[in-house]
Design a protein around this motif. Structure first.
Motif, PDB file in Angstrom:
ATOM      1  N   THR A  33       4.582  20.772 -20.158  1.00 13.11           N
ATOM      2  CA  THR A  33       4.256  19.878 -19.062  1.00 13.11           C
ATOM      3  C   THR A  33       5.638  19.796 -18.166  1.00 13.11           C
ATOM      4  N   ASP A  34       5.501  19.371 -16.937  1.00 12.91           N
ATOM      5  CA  ASP A  34       6.537  19.281 -15.818  1.00 12.91           C
ATOM      6  C   ASP A  34       7.061  17.703 -16.154  1.00 12.91           C
ATOM      7  N   SER A  35       7.868  17.534 -15.062  1.00 15.36           N
ATOM      8  CA  SER A  35       8.546  16.329 -15.205  1.00 15.36           C
ATOM      9  C   SER A  35       7.503  15.299 -15.255  1.00 15.36           C
ATOM     10  N   LYS A  36       6.381  15.245 -14.591  1.00 17.10           N
ATOM     11  CA  LYS A  36       5.573  14.091 -14.201  1.00 17.10           C
ATOM     12  C   LYS A  36       4.399  14.155 -15.347  1.00 17.10           C
ATOM     13  N   GLY A  37       4.504  15.153 -16.298  1.00 14.65           N
ATOM     14  CA  GLY A  37       3.473  15.074 -17.214  1.00 14.65           C
ATOM     15  C   GLY A  37       2.389  16.156 -17.026  1.00 14.65           C
ATOM     16  N   THR A  38       2.350  16.894 -15.835  1.00 17.27           N
ATOM     17  CA  THR A  38       1.233  17.789 -15.549  1.00 17.27           C
ATOM     18  C   THR A  38       1.586  19.155 -16.377  1.00 17.27           C
ATOM     19  N   TRP A  39       0.346  19.583 -16.831  1.00 17.54           N
ATOM     20  CA  TRP A  39       0.229  20.641 -17.877  1.00 17.54           C
ATOM     21  C   TRP A  39       0.682  21.826 -16.969  1.00 17.54           C
ATOM     22  N   ALA A  97       9.917  22.948 -11.799  1.00 15.73           N
ATOM     23  CA  ALA A  97       8.737  22.312 -12.527  1.00 15.73           C
ATOM     24  C   ALA A  97       9.558  21.750 -13.837  1.00 15.73           C
ATOM     25  N   ALA A  98      10.462  22.461 -14.621  1.00 14.78           N
ATOM     26  CA  ALA A  98      10.853  22.160 -15.881  1.00 14.78           C
ATOM     27  C   ALA A  98      11.483  20.902 -15.818  1.00 14.78           C
ATOM     28  N   GLU A  99      12.569  20.993 -14.593  1.00 14.60           N
ATOM     29  CA  GLU A  99      13.526  19.903 -14.650  1.00 14.60           C
ATOM     30  C   GLU A  99      13.265  18.859 -13.526  1.00 14.60           C
ATOM     31  N   GLY A 100      12.124  18.914 -12.759  1.00 17.25           N
ATOM     32  CA  GLY A 100      11.727  17.853 -11.809  1.00 17.25           C
ATOM     33  C   GLY A 100      12.820  17.942 -10.653  1.00 17.25           C
ATOM     34  N   LEU A 101      13.422  19.202 -10.278  1.00 16.92           N
ATOM     35  CA  LEU A 101      14.202  19.207  -9.233  1.00 16.92           C
ATOM     36  C   LEU A 101      13.609  19.635  -7.963  1.00 16.92           C
ATOM     37  N   LYS A 103      13.042  21.970  -4.781  1.00 13.56           N
ATOM     38  CA  LYS A 103      12.952  23.548  -4.657  1.00 13.56           C
ATOM     39  C   LYS A 103      14.523  23.840  -4.261  1.00 13.56           C
ATOM     40  N   ALA A 104      15.176  23.150  -3.471  1.00 14.23           N
ATOM     41  CA  ALA A 104      16.722  23.450  -2.886  1.00 14.23           C
ATOM     42  C   ALA A 104      17.418  23.361  -4.093  1.00 14.23           C
ATOM     43  N   LYS A 105      17.255  22.300  -4.868  1.00 13.40           N
ATOM     44  CA  LYS A 105      18.279  22.258  -5.970  1.00 13.40           C
ATOM     45  C   LYS A 105      18.138  23.219  -6.967  1.00 13.40           C
ATOM     46  N   ALA A 106      16.760  23.425  -7.187  1.00 14.69           N
ATOM     47  CA  ALA A 106      16.292  24.520  -8.219  1.00 14.69           C
ATOM     48  C   ALA A 106      16.746  25.824  -7.713  1.00 14.69           C
ATOM     49  N   ALA A 107      16.916  26.063  -6.609  1.00 16.10           N
ATOM     50  CA  ALA A 107      17.341  27.323  -6.143  1.00 16.10           C
ATOM     51  C   ALA A 107      18.934  27.559  -6.370  1.00 16.10           C
ATOM     52  N   ALA A 108      19.746  26.374  -5.938  1.00 14.69           N
ATOM     53  CA  ALA A 108      21.048  26.274  -6.276  1.00 14.69           C
ATOM     54  C   ALA A 108      21.124  26.461  -7.804  1.00 14.69           C
ATOM     55  N   GLN A 109      20.592  26.062  -8.918  1.00 11.71           N
ATOM     56  CA  GLN A 109      20.669  26.105 -10.282  1.00 11.71           C
ATOM     57  C   GLN A 109      20.372  27.799 -10.489  1.00 11.71           C
ATOM     58  N   VAL A 110      19.535  28.426  -9.893  1.00  8.80           N
ATOM     59  CA  VAL A 110      19.410  29.895 -10.216  1.00  8.80           C
ATOM     60  C   VAL A 110      20.202  30.513  -9.716  1.00  8.80           C
ATOM     61  N   ASP A 111      20.680  30.409  -8.442  1.00  6.47           N
ATOM     62  CA  ASP A 111      21.768  30.964  -7.926  1.00  6.47           C
ATOM     63  C   ASP A 111      23.113  30.877  -8.697  1.00  6.47           C
ATOM     64  N   ALA A 112      23.223  29.881  -9.353  1.00  8.14           N
ATOM     65  CA  ALA A 112      24.617  29.726 -10.102  1.00  8.14           C
ATOM     66  C   ALA A 112      24.374  30.405 -11.443  1.00  8.14           C
TER      67      ALA A 112
END
Length: 288
Positions: A33-39, A97-101, A103-112
């Motif tokens: 599930t995601d950070s909000k419990g959605t499957w 979805a996995a970390e509840g971030l 889109k901008a913060k998730a993109a920064a994680q992926v770029d890193a």
């Protein structure tokens, strides 16, 4: 065509063992599930047998991978980074979805994560320069030390960083010639299982990286006790579990890396790069 009535094609996630995509031998799955419990998806719930099969695959791949030139390993890792760049949007969505971030913060994680993969790729033909050398000895000998891979490394991936942390524990282990069996983050395994799809279509030989999803404790126990596993990375184990696995690993004198709390966004340094290397020292007569 009326797209309103179209059914979604849901993705089936599988394990990655020996360059192939098997389902768990037990047939089990568990809900992610995601950070909000959605499957989000059903991930395969790997068993002890899956872990043992992954070790067999990693051992089979070790000879060829460790015997490849450092330059070749670096080129292969760089190719993986190229492919990750091409699937940046997919990984951004999965990390968000996995970390509840956002889109901008998730993109920064992926770029890193992609940048870090490139950084480790660049170390492939340079690590020997900082981990090896010529040793002064009293006698007519050349005395040379060079780093060599430890062997099969079992990695418990970080629980708090589903992609950047994952890359930060896989890349330094394999770039020096080790092969790995990875237990993905228990609650957020989807970025790891998608990484497997990238690895399978890159030039990385099958078995160099094997990725399992499931319960960290259930997978960690057989990996820590396995007699053909040479080292153990406890990045994703909490204190009590890490202590238990350390004790199990002592049975065949595994090298164990048990880090303190890690900031995965910080400069990684060379600690993990050198953590799973052995030093071979050769004496050679000068001919004097």
């Amino acid at each position: 065509m009326n797209t309103v009535d179209r059914l979604s094609v849901l993705k089936t996630y599988k394990l990655y063992v020996g360059g192939k995509f098997p389902r768990s031998e037990s047939g089990r799955v568990y809900e992610v599930t995601d950070s909000k419990g959605t499957w989000l998806a059903n991930a395969p719930l790997a068993s002890r047998k899956d872990a043992r099969d992954a070790v067999v695959a990693a051992r089979k791949a070790f000879g060829g991978w460790s015997g490849a030139t450092a330059y070749n390993r670096g080129q292969i890792l760089y190719r993986v980074a190229e492919m990750l760049e091409g699937r940046r949007d997919q990984f951004t969505a999965e990390v968000a979805a996995a970390e509840g971030l956002s889109k901008a913060k998730a993109a920064a994680q992926v770029d890193a994560a992609i940048d870090r993969w490139v950084w480790y790729a660049g170390w492939s033909d340079k690590v020997a320069q900082i981990a090896g050398g010529a040793n002064p000895v009293a006698g007519p000998y050349f005395n040379l030390s060079s780093p060599e891979p430890t062997g099969v490394v079992a990695v418990l991936a970080p629980q708090d960083s589903s992609f950047l942390g994952l890359v930060s524990v896989i890349a330094p282990a394999i770039v020096t010639g080790n092969t790995v069996v990875v237990a993905a983050a228990e609650d957020a395994p989807l970025p790891a299982l998608s990484l497997a799809e990238v690895l399978a279509t890159s030039d990385l030989p099958g078995g160099v990286v094997n990725i399992l999803s499931g319960r960290t404790a259930e997978l960690g126990a057989p990996l820590a006790a396995h007699q053909d596993v040479n080292a153990l990375d406890l990045a994703g184990a909490d204190g009590e579990l890490a202590t238990e696995l350390e004790k199990a690993a002592a049975d065949n004198l595994k090298r164990v890396l048990r880090p303190a709390v890690v900031n995965w966004t910080a400069d990684p340094g060379t600690g993990r790069l050198l953590g799973f290397l052995e030093t071979k020292t050769v004496w050679h007569p000068m001919g004097v």
